[in-house]
Design a protein around this motif. Structure first.
Motif, short mmCIF file in Angstrom:
data_model
loop_
_atom_site.label_atom_id
_atom_site.label_comp_id
_atom_site.label_asym_id
_atom_site.label_seq_id
_atom_site.Cartn_x
_atom_site.Cartn_y
_atom_site.Cartn_z
N GLN A 250 0.55 -1.27 0.16
CA GLN A 250 0.21 -0.28 0.31
C GLN A 250 1.00 1.28 -0.07
OE1 GLN A 250 -1.99 -1.10 4.21
NE2 GLN A 250 -1.62 1.20 3.88
N LYS A 251 -0.01 2.23 -0.96
CA LYS A 251 0.78 3.58 -0.75
C LYS A 251 0.61 4.74 0.26
CE LYS A 251 4.40 2.86 -3.79
NZ LYS A 251 4.05 3.51 -4.90
N THR A 252 -0.52 4.14 0.89
CA THR A 252 -1.42 6.05 1.00
C THR A 252 -1.77 4.63 2.88
OG1 THR A 252 -3.30 5.18 0.25
CG2 THR A 252 -2.35 6.94 -0.57
N SER B 293 1.69 12.02 10.55
CA SER B 293 0.63 12.36 8.82
C SER B 293 2.00 12.76 7.68
CB SER B 293 -0.73 13.04 8.46
OG SER B 293 -0.55 13.97 9.50
N GLY B 294 2.44 12.94 6.81
CA GLY B 294 3.20 13.62 6.25
C GLY B 294 3.84 13.10 5.15
N ILE C 166 5.62 7.52 0.06
CA ILE C 166 4.56 7.26 0.85
C ILE C 166 4.11 8.22 1.54
CG2 ILE C 166 4.71 4.69 1.57
CD1 ILE C 166 5.27 5.22 3.96
N THR C 167 2.39 8.58 1.20
CA THR C 167 1.37 9.63 1.86
C THR C 167 0.55 9.55 3.46
OG1 THR C 167 1.61 10.44 0.33
CG2 THR C 167 0.23 11.54 1.17
N THR D 194 -5.89 10.12 2.14
CA THR D 194 -6.29 8.62 2.55
C THR D 194 -7.79 8.14 1.94
OG1 THR D 194 -6.65 9.46 4.51
CG2 THR D 194 -4.69 8.33 4.21
N ALA D 195 -7.97 6.26 1.78
CA ALA D 195 -9.26 6.44 1.12
C ALA D 195 -10.28 6.63 2.23
CB ALA D 195 -8.94 4.95 0.42
N PRO D 196 -11.70 7.06 1.80
CA PRO D 196 -12.35 6.60 3.25
C PRO D 196 -12.14 5.89 3.80
CG PRO D 196 -13.34 6.78 1.13
CD PRO D 196 -11.93 6.87 0.70
#
Ligand SMILES: [Cu+2]
Length: 157
Positions: free
Chosen positions: A67-69, A117-118, A138-139, A144-146
């Motif tokens: 995953q990336k987020t 976060s960042g 990565i973020t 992000t996805a809901p």
């Protein structure tokens, strides 16, 4: 202030351990009773709840993350070296630097990271691998996805 807080935490841990020891003793000499109230013995869990596992596959010369987020929180990166060279994983960002051990081909390791976060840079710190392509980003938090857990209208203390 912080010192008091830390001490408080330590105290709690100590109490918890004592309680666990007590519970163990009680359970050992129980042998009957039949109270029926199974208030003790929480299920043993190997991983802490809330820790998300992320797969990080290292190859020559690429990093593939499952995953990336991310949401801010605790993660365990399962780092696996699927390449033919030694590789490692380093995650660098607002929460500091986290580096796995250097892995021989076929080896794997776990890297526990608490993400804030960042944006984080994720790369292989071995030799020039970063410039060869073993680098990604990565973020955490933000877009992000809901997620429908943590309703905002919960306990308004
Ligand atoms: Cu590498």
């Amino acid at each position: 202030m912080t010192r008091t807080l830390i001490r408080g935490r330590v105290g709690r841990v100590g109490l918890g351990l004592a309680a666990a020891a007590l519970a163990g003793g009680l359970a050992a000499c129980g042998g009957g009773g039949g109270g029926g109230s199974a208030t003790t013995a929480p299920p043993a869990r190997s991983a802490e709840p809330g820790v998300t596992q992320v797969n990080a596959d290292l190859t020559d010369f690429h990093i593939a993350l499952s995953q990336k987020t991310f949401k801010a929180g605790a993660y365990t990166f399962l780092v696996k070296n699927d390449g033919h060279h030694d590789h490692a994983l380093e995650i660098e960002g607002p929460g500091g630097e986290h580096r796995s051990q250097t892995l021989a081909p076929g080896a794997s390791a776990k890297l526990n990271v608490t993400l804030k976060s960042g944006s984080y840079e994720v790369y292989c710190p071995v030799d020039g691998h970063k410039d060869l392509g073993m680098k990604t980003e990565i973020t955490v938090g933000g877009a992000t996805a809901p997620v429908n857990e943590t309703p905002s209208t919960s306990n308004g203390y």
